[in-house]
Design an enzyme around this catalytic site. Structure first.
Site, PDB file in Angstrom:
ATOM      1  N   GLY A  64      49.024  14.712  38.224  1.00 24.78           N
ATOM      2  CA  GLY A  64      47.968  15.448  38.888  1.00 24.78           C
ATOM      3  C   GLY A  64      47.571  16.676  38.105  1.00 24.78           C
ATOM      4  O   GLY A  64      48.118  16.974  37.041  1.00 24.78           O
ATOM      5  N   GLY A  65      46.601  17.399  38.640  1.00 26.26           N
ATOM      6  CA  GLY A  65      46.115  18.595  37.974  1.00 26.26           C
ATOM      7  C   GLY A  65      47.161  19.694  37.910  1.00 26.26           C
ATOM      8  O   GLY A  65      47.122  20.562  37.051  1.00 26.26           O
ATOM      9  N   GLY A  82      50.546  19.141  37.675  1.00 23.63           N
ATOM     10  CA  GLY A  82      51.702  18.786  36.877  1.00 23.63           C
ATOM     11  C   GLY A  82      52.112  17.340  37.061  1.00 23.63           C
ATOM     12  O   GLY A  82      51.296  16.478  37.374  1.00 23.63           O
ATOM     13  N   VAL A 103      55.287  14.577  38.605  1.00 26.41           N
ATOM     14  CA  VAL A 103      56.405  14.394  39.532  1.00 26.41           C
ATOM     15  C   VAL A 103      57.309  13.293  38.988  1.00 26.41           C
ATOM     16  O   VAL A 103      56.837  12.216  38.635  1.00 26.41           O
ATOM     17  CB  VAL A 103      55.918  14.024  40.949  1.00 26.41           C
ATOM     18  CG1 VAL A 103      57.116  13.862  41.881  1.00 26.41           C
ATOM     19  CG2 VAL A 103      54.990  15.092  41.485  1.00 26.41           C
ATOM     20  N   LYS A 107      59.163  18.099  40.914  1.00 27.83           N
ATOM     21  CA  LYS A 107      57.788  18.450  40.564  1.00 27.83           C
ATOM     22  C   LYS A 107      57.811  19.494  39.452  1.00 27.83           C
ATOM     23  O   LYS A 107      58.309  20.596  39.625  1.00 27.83           O
ATOM     24  CB  LYS A 107      57.067  19.004  41.801  1.00 27.83           C
ATOM     25  CG  LYS A 107      55.636  19.443  41.536  1.00 27.83           C
ATOM     26  CD  LYS A 107      54.993  19.938  42.842  1.00 27.83           C
ATOM     27  CE  LYS A 107      53.593  20.450  42.590  1.00 27.83           C
ATOM     28  NZ  LYS A 107      52.951  20.944  43.824  1.00 27.83           N
ATOM     29  N   ASP A 166      45.032  21.400  51.588  1.00 28.89           N
ATOM     30  CA  ASP A 166      44.698  20.181  50.852  1.00 28.89           C
ATOM     31  C   ASP A 166      45.175  18.964  51.643  1.00 28.89           C
ATOM     32  O   ASP A 166      45.859  18.095  51.114  1.00 28.89           O
ATOM     33  CB  ASP A 166      45.325  20.212  49.460  1.00 28.89           C
ATOM     34  CG  ASP A 166      44.706  19.157  48.527  1.00 28.89           C
ATOM     35  OD1 ASP A 166      43.602  18.655  48.849  1.00 28.89           O
ATOM     36  OD2 ASP A 166      45.325  18.840  47.499  1.00 28.89           O
TER      37      ASP A 166
END
Length: 777
Positions: A455-456, A458, A460, A474, A569
């Site tokens: 993802g933006g 980082g 996982v 993460k 979010d």
């Protein structure tokens, strides 16, 4: 352990000298008698005081530090000896007989029963007891003491307490006459004994008689029961029966410790009491007695608690302290000594081994010297090579440790520890700090096949901890140095979030370039995947249950957490399903904490297009109702099986919110619902769910329900009777949410792949840009 930098050259020099050491006799292990003599020297040198003004003796009893005569001369009140009375008294009334570096010998209390010839009791000391305060750093030694009944006609009982609980023990001793026990151990004939438990703090001894000694009175008038030092009593002597001063000859041995921490913990704090010069720290092993003891290393003497600490014993001064041969020279070394034969003699120099003998003829000696020199050179070269590799490894390791310490401080690790310590009832240990090595090992050095999400923010990774727990790790991409304190404050709150429908944060690591967070691992993926990427097997009941669980989690974050948390979010990709398909809210990377006296926050707009609250998007004002709007989109997604934004659909259907609300207004909502939802739901149930979605999607945030109201309504909607939608009449036309105030479709702001989620941060100015990135699932 690697040496400091100023020791590296010395280490190389020592390796070269090792070539020559093969030609010299090497020191060996001390003989038993030498060790005993050195131990005696160390014991005697232990008896010093804290300062010159402190007396060393009280009534002929030597009192070394940490004990002292008066509070100014002792470590604290627990070790203070009162010498103002006729006897040395410790604490609340214990008479001290002797003190060693590990134990205290105290005056004992003995229960006795004495009778006249007619069987009448002539004394009243049939009970004895000792009670040590639970706060005292003392316990009754289980290795030095025994419970003993010494008699020909008595039985004794011991009742005591320790940290493990209460205990009761006893034994009986009988004999026809005192001579029956001569030559025997204390095994029941005239004497019996039992062990006492570890960590004993208090006890009560009572003594009873079988026949009031009427049958054995001539062998002794009295019987005794006591807890005392087993080495101080002779069970083989008949005179012990007749000794009226018997009770004054058996001391009680107490173990003690200092501090209230283990060596490892205390050594890293300002409370460490061992002097650092040549001392050893030993953890106390007594149950219920925390702390440690300090002692000098072998070959050193002194008091390990006081400056200058333990100093080297010069074994060469006293012949009793070394075993060098008469034809050898003794050389003192730190903590030891070495023996070397004098000129014209060869051997190891030790009198108890090969000693020193006259040197052989010159040619033979030369050959031996050449062989030794060759061996020495070979060994020296290998040692030098190993030494260089070792030093290089140590330098790199020290650099890595220093770098990790720098990252730990830079990322707020020290601040996190301070914050945790300042919270009542919270210890640093209760919030797990993972090391970089632990996480590196758990992820197999962050192998590609361990990645479970991108993802933006980082990456996982799936990891397995040493205790076999499976976790999600993460690893963020960047860390804003200006936001460290805010990040720590928010992380501290999230670590205290405890709800069955919220993914639990297990700990964090600050030793990497950017912080790493460790969460519980959720095995069944995201709700987004179950709706869109696989053949959906979710029943309407499953969808309502998952929605109700997610709503309950958000309601908890908004109102039940110690400080309200706005997720910011909310989307189906951030709702995970565990092994039992229970919903778990995840990914608080965009979350914000709300001060208790503030209902709205002006923030950099952040979220996922298609789920983003339009009021928040246009005003930058964030409140908990922004999560309600996003959750309404998730509900519409669950009902229809359609993605919030899909550019491949017709213009009127690209934005799910607009499409859903228009379908409600035109009374054709059932046409866009998933067939399984239509088949399994009742008309009233689906109408009620749709109305709830519509209320969540109101443009004005104050008109939307709270997450608590949404959760309660979803729970009630799960109880509707199941009648197929197709057998119901059409519901009345719903009031339209589309008005002149409705925002432009947010999907129009995106330029990217069709039917995808769009996440990012949005700022406002004369030339507004919208950085887009794939969501961090």
């Amino acid at each position: 352990m690697c040496p400091s930098l100023n020791m590296y050259l010395h280490a190389v020099l020592l390796l070269f000298l090792s070539w020559l050491l093969l030609l010299l006799p090497q020191p060996t292990v001390l003989a038993k008698n030498i060790t005993a003599n050195i131990a005696n020297v160390t014991y005697n040198s232990f008896f010093v005081t804290k300062q010159p003004g402190c007396p060393l003796e009280c009534r002929n009893i030597r009192v070394p530090y940490p004990f002292g005569i008066g509070d100014d001369c002792s470590l604290d009140s627990y070790y203070t000896i009162n010498c103002s009375t006729s006897k040395p008294i410790l604490g609340g009334g214990i008479e001290v007989l002797s003190i060693s570096p590990t134990q205290v010998w105290a005056r004992n209390f003995v229960a006795s029963r004495c009778y006249d010839q007619a069987g009448n009791l002539t004394n009243t000391s049939t009970r004895a007891w000792v009670r040590l305060s639970s706060a005292w750093p003392y316990t009754i030694s289980d290795t030095a003491n025994k419970f003993v009944v010494f008699s020909c006609d008595d039985f004794g009982q011991l009742v005591g307490s320790s940290q493990a609980g209460y205990l009761s023990s006893g034994c009986g001793s009988i004999c026809s006459k005192s001579t029956d026990m001569t030559g025997l151990n204390c095994s029941g004939i005239g004497c019996c004994q039992t062990n006492i438990p570890k960590g004993l703090k208090s006890y009560n001894v009572s003594l009873g008689s079988f026949e009031n000694r009427t049958q054995v009175w001539s062998s002794g008038k009295c019987g005794y029961a006591f807890v005392g030092e087993q080495d101080s009593f002779n069970f083989l002597s008949q005179s012990d029966f007749l000794d009226l001063n018997f009770s004054n000859r058996i001391p009680l041995v107490l173990n003690y410790a200092i501090g209230n921490q283990s060596c490892a913990v205390a050594n890293n704090s300002n409370a460490y009491l061992c002097n650092l010069n040549n001392t050893l720290c030993t953890d106390n092993t007594e149950s219920g007695l925390e702390g440690y003891l300090c002692s000098c290393k072998i070959g050193y003497e002194g008091n390990p608690y006081l400056s200058p600490g333990c100093t080297d014993i010069d074994e060469c001064i006293d012949p009793d302290l070394n075993d060098c041969d008469g034809n050898a020279t003794c050389t003192n070394t730190p903590g030891n000594f070495s023996c070397s034969c004098n000129d014209h003699y060869v051997g190891d120099g030790r009198s108890d081994q090969h000693g020193c003998t006259l040197q052989a003829s010159q040619p033979q000696a030369s050959r031996i010297s050449v062989i030794k020199l060759s061996l020495g050179l070979s060994f020296g070269f290998v040692s030098l090579l190993i030494g260089v590799i070792w030093i290089h490894s140590c330098i790199n390791r020290r650099k890595l440790i220093k770098l990790r310490e720098q990252f730990f401080k830079q990322n707020g690790g020290l601040l996190m520890k301070q914050k945790i310590s300042s919270i009542d009832g919270t210890s640093v240990d209760s919030s797990k700090f993972f090391t970089a090595e632990e996480l590196k090992k758990a992820t197999n050095n962050y192998a590609e096949n361990q990645i479970i999400g991108h993802g933006g923010y980082g990456v996982v990774y799936k990891g397995i901890l040493p205790d076999q727990r499976v976790v999600a790790i993460k690893k963020s991409k960047v860390m804003d140095a200006n936001q460290v304190e805010q990040f720590i404050n928010e992380l501290l709150i999230v670590t205290q979030v405890n709800h069955r429908n919220v993914v639990k944060l297990l700990g964090c690591c600050f030793e990497s370039e950017v912080p790493e967070l460790v969460y519980e691992y959720i095995p069944n993926g995201t709700l987004f995947e179950h709706i869109h990427k696989t053949l959906s097997r979710l029943t309407l009941e499953d969808r309502l249950r998952i929605a109700a669980e997610a709503a309950g989690a958000l309601s908890y974050l908004h109102s039940a957490a110690s400080i309200p948390i706005i997720h910011r979010d909310v989307k189906s990709a951030n709702i995970l399903l565990d092994g039992n398909y229970v919903a778990k809210m995840a990914d608080f990377g965009a979350s914000r904490l709300v001060p208790l006296d503030q209902t709205q926050l002006t923030t950099l707009v952040q979220g996922t297009l298609g789920y983003l609250d339009p009021e928040y998007f246009y005003t930058g004002q964030l409140n908990e109702k922004s999560d309600v709007y996003s959750f309404g989109v998730v509900l519409a997604e669950l009902l229809t099986g359609k993605k919030p934004i899909c550019l491949e659909r017709s213009p009127g259907e690209r934005n799910l919110v607009t499409y859903f609300l228009v379908s409600m207004k035109e009374n054709r909502l059932y046409q866009i619902l998933e067939p399984r939802v239509v088949k399994e739901g009742t008309l009233e149930q689906l109408q009620a769910i749709a109305e709830l979605v519509k209320r969540c999607l109101y443009v004005k945030s104050e008109e939307r329900p709270t997450m608590k109201e949404v959760a309660m309504e979803l729970e009630s909607l799960r109880k509707y009777r199941k009648d197929p939608w197709v057998n119901q009449q059409s519901h009345e036309e719903s009031e339209s949410l589309l008005s002149d105030e409705a925002p432009t479709d947010l999907y129009a702001l995106s330029i990217g792949p069709s039917c995808s989620d769009i996440s990012g941060q949005y700022s406002f100015g004369s030339s507004t840009t919208f950085p887009l990135s794939k969501p961090f699932n």
